[in-house]
Enzyme design. Structure first.
Site, PDB file in Angstrom:
ATOM      1  N   GLY A  50       0.841  -1.190   0.000  1.00 50.03           N
ATOM      2  CA  GLY A  50       0.000   0.000   0.000  1.00 50.03           C
ATOM      3  C   GLY A  50       0.874   1.236   0.000  1.00 50.03           C
ATOM      4  CD  GLN A  55       3.539   5.803   2.622  1.00 51.38           C
ATOM      5  OE1 GLN A  55       2.536   5.262   2.178  1.00 51.38           O
ATOM      6  NE2 GLN A  55       4.521   5.127   3.182  1.00 51.38           N
ATOM      7  CB  CYS A  95       5.514   2.541   7.893  1.00 52.66           C
ATOM      8  SG  CYS A  95       5.001   3.910   6.853  1.00 52.66           S
ATOM      9  CG  LEU A  96       6.805   0.887   1.965  1.00 53.61           C
ATOM     10  CD1 LEU A  96       6.055   1.090   0.657  1.00 53.61           C
ATOM     11  CD2 LEU A  96       7.950  -0.092   1.778  1.00 53.61           C
ATOM     12  CG  HIS A 137      -0.315   1.417   7.302  1.00 54.25           C
ATOM     13  ND1 HIS A 137       0.605   0.967   8.224  1.00 54.25           N
ATOM     14  CD2 HIS A 137       0.366   2.259   6.476  1.00 54.25           C
ATOM     15  CE1 HIS A 137       1.787   1.524   7.965  1.00 54.25           C
ATOM     16  NE2 HIS A 137       1.671   2.307   6.905  1.00 54.25           N
ATOM     17  CD  GLU A 138      -1.060   2.569   2.711  1.00 53.77           C
ATOM     18  OE1 GLU A 138      -0.569   3.715   2.718  1.00 53.77           O
ATOM     19  OE2 GLU A 138      -0.379   1.544   2.895  1.00 53.77           O
ATOM     20  CG  HIS A 141       0.606   6.800   5.481  1.00 48.50           C
ATOM     21  ND1 HIS A 141       1.738   7.325   6.056  1.00 48.50           N
ATOM     22  CD2 HIS A 141       0.865   5.484   5.295  1.00 48.50           C
ATOM     23  CE1 HIS A 141       2.649   6.364   6.213  1.00 48.50           C
ATOM     24  NE2 HIS A 141       2.139   5.230   5.767  1.00 48.50           N
TER      25      HIS A 141
HETATM   26 NI    NI Z   1       3.105   3.365   5.805  1.00 48.54          NI
END
Ligand code: NI
Length: 174
Positions: A50, A55, A95-96, A137-138, A141
């Site tokens: 995702g 991000q 998380c990226l 999660h997204e 963000h």
């Molecule tokens: Ni994340």
């Protein structure tokens, strides 16, 4: 053409800001459509399951999610709203945008996702398990919320599995 964009990492301020809604007109613009193409490419390349627009440095309410195979995504949701929360599950998430860190996050087991797709058509999906976790999660963000704001037992990731499974015990990097 889709391009891999740079994933911004904490503590870049955009990750802590509430993203803005996308208007119908804005969604039709080539710039927004390119953003969506690039977000899918960037998510796949990471690899992740995702990605939210903040991000890649864009403060707009756009997310992409691809948990399963070809038949189950990638989902593109613009202005997503979550509802119909059911149950609670704790799982380890990464998380990226926070490389090397994981934590245990409590999420709803099930939720619905409503918004519009990239063509501006109504989008509605009932989700559960990993897919539900990823959407939650997204959307966090988009509200400027990171796992470090809500996780417990935050720790260094010794080994984060990029290939997420439906096993709630597995660490997922989102
Ligand atoms: Ni994340």
């Amino acid at each position: 053409m889709a391009y891999v964009r740079r994933i911004v990492s904490d503590p870049e301020p955009i990750l802590h800001k509430v993203a803005k809604k996308v208007s119908d007109l804005e969604l039709k613009m080539p710039l927004t459509q390119q953003l969506i193409d690039d977000m899918i490419e960037t998510m796949h390349e990471a690899p992740g399951i995702g990605l939210a627009a903040p991000q890649v440095g864009i403060g707009k309410r756009v997310i992409v999610v691809h948990v399963g195979g070809e038949d189950d995504g990638p989902y593109v949701v613009v202005n997503p709203v979550l509802d119909d929360f059911e149950g609670e599950v704790v799982a380890t998430e990464g998380c990226l945008s926070i490389p090397g860190i994981v934590g245990d996050v409590t999420r709803a087991e099930k939720c619905s996702v409503t918004g519009v797709d990239r063509a501006g058509r109504k989008f509605h999906l009932e989700t559960e398990g990993l897919l539900a976790r990823c959407f939650q999660h997204e959307v966090d963000h988009l509200d400027g919320v990171l796992i470090t704001d809500k996780a417990v037992n935050i720790r260094e990731a010794i080994h984060v599995e990029a290939e997420a499974t439906a096993d709630d015990e597995a660490t997922v990097e989102i």
